[in-house]
Design a protein around this motif. Sequence first.
Motif, PDB file in Angstrom:
ATOM      1  N   VAL A  99       0.868  -1.189   0.000  1.00 56.27           N
ATOM      2  CA  VAL A  99       0.000   0.000   0.000  1.00 56.27           C
ATOM      3  C   VAL A  99       0.899   1.232   0.000  1.00 56.27           C
ATOM      4  N   LYS A 125      -0.067   4.517  -0.623  1.00 59.95           N
ATOM      5  CA  LYS A 125      -0.731   5.827  -0.480  1.00 59.95           C
ATOM      6  C   LYS A 125       0.137   6.786   0.337  1.00 59.95           C
ATOM      7  N   ASN A 136      -5.248   4.684  -2.353  1.00 61.03           N
ATOM      8  CA  ASN A 136      -6.532   5.141  -1.805  1.00 61.03           C
ATOM      9  C   ASN A 136      -7.098   6.371  -2.496  1.00 61.03           C
ATOM     10  N   LEU A 144      -8.282   1.132  -3.024  1.00 65.97           N
ATOM     11  CA  LEU A 144      -8.749   0.802  -1.673  1.00 65.97           C
ATOM     12  C   LEU A 144      -9.596   1.897  -1.046  1.00 65.97           C
ATOM     13  N   MET A 180     -13.226  -7.323   1.275  1.00 64.35           N
ATOM     14  CA  MET A 180     -12.182  -6.512   1.906  1.00 64.35           C
ATOM     15  C   MET A 180     -12.754  -5.919   3.181  1.00 64.35           C
ATOM     16  N   VAL A 221     -11.473  -3.282   6.638  1.00 63.78           N
ATOM     17  CA  VAL A 221     -10.522  -2.598   7.511  1.00 63.78           C
ATOM     18  C   VAL A 221     -10.944  -2.968   8.923  1.00 63.78           C
ATOM     19  N   MET A 254      -3.835  -4.726   8.140  1.00 61.12           N
ATOM     20  CA  MET A 254      -2.915  -3.643   7.822  1.00 61.12           C
ATOM     21  C   MET A 254      -1.685  -3.839   8.703  1.00 61.12           C
ATOM     22  N   THR A 255      -0.752  -2.914   8.616  1.00 65.11           N
ATOM     23  CA  THR A 255       0.511  -3.054   9.337  1.00 65.11           C
ATOM     24  C   THR A 255       0.267  -3.334  10.820  1.00 65.11           C
TER      25      THR A 255
HETATM   26  C1  LIG Z   1      -4.108   2.293   4.079  1.00 59.58           C
HETATM   27  C2  LIG Z   1      -4.692   0.968   3.919  1.00 59.58           C
HETATM   28  C3  LIG Z   1      -3.917  -0.173   4.146  1.00 59.58           C
HETATM   29  C4  LIG Z   1      -2.479  -0.123   4.584  1.00 59.58           C
HETATM   30  O1  LIG Z   1      -2.353   0.375   5.858  1.00 59.58           O
HETATM   31  P1  LIG Z   1      -0.932   0.318   6.582  1.00 59.58           P
HETATM   32  O2  LIG Z   1      -1.239   0.710   7.975  1.00 59.58           O
HETATM   33  O3  LIG Z   1      -0.090   1.296   5.840  1.00 59.58           O
HETATM   34  O4  LIG Z   1      -0.431  -1.064   6.460  1.00 59.58           O
HETATM   35  C5  LIG Z   1      -4.511  -1.404   3.962  1.00 59.58           C
HETATM   36  N1  LIG Z   1      -5.801  -1.536   3.597  1.00 59.58           N
HETATM   37  C6  LIG Z   1      -6.579  -0.446   3.373  1.00 59.58           C
HETATM   38  C7  LIG Z   1      -7.998  -0.644   2.968  1.00 59.58           C
HETATM   39  C8  LIG Z   1      -6.063   0.838   3.523  1.00 59.58           C
HETATM   40  O5  LIG Z   1      -6.827   1.897   3.298  1.00 59.58           O
END
Ligand SMILES: *Cc1c(COP(=O)(O)O)cnc(C)c1O
Length: 201
Positions: free
Chosen positions: A39, A41, A62, A87, A164, A166, A197-198
């Motif tokens: 990712v 962004k 994003n 994303l 997907m 978050v 994510m991270t």
């Molecule tokens: C920004 C984002 C990520 C990556 O996030 P990190 O904290 O940089 O790993 C992953 N998935 C989505 C949907 C995101 O918007």
Amino acid sequence: MRQTREDGPDAGIAARLKQVRERIERAGGDPKAVHVLAVTKGFGPDAVAAAWNVGLFEVGENYAQELVAKRAALTELGQRGVRWHFLGAIQTNKIRALAGLVDCWQSVSRESEGGRIARARPGATVLIQVAFSSDAGRPGCEPEAVPALARTLVGFGLDVSGLMAVAPRPADEARAAFRTVRRLADDLGLPVRSIGMTEDL
Ligand SMILES: *Cc1c(COP(=O)(O)O)cnc(C)c1O
């Protein structure tokens, strides 16, 4: 995967990628089935180029403008074959401009978005973004509404390849959310679950 020099500029990212893959394996993940999405962004085209240099060809963005600019920059550098994942929140007025550039729309949460994507790029690959109640304000489809939305999107001719999400916070809520995503995807026979994510790692 392309061989990288131990001491080259990509050595740092190559080493971190190796650590991530080792952690996935230690946690019982099949390294062939678990894909790492870079990712990028907020970073410049050099970040995408660095990912490409270590064999990470799947890139997530994003914001429409960033994706357009970085995609052009990568083409300029001759680094082809990147698969661009979108994303971010989908702005309907950007769909036409992005349709030819995005390889996977990960954040579809409404029928209207899917309809527009299908008209702009018939057969496009999409994921449905699943929303969690503790996460108000984030785009996404409520888990209960996912099966109906998936059927509608398939009816539009879209290639619905997965879900997907978050993760909400804290971590135990994230775990429960990931389980829900996995169960829904299993029930619907969808192979892709774009989660984590991270911070979740
Ligand atoms: C920004 C984002 C990520 C990556 O996030 P990190 O904290 O940089 O790993 C992953 N998935 C989505 C949907 C995101 O918007």
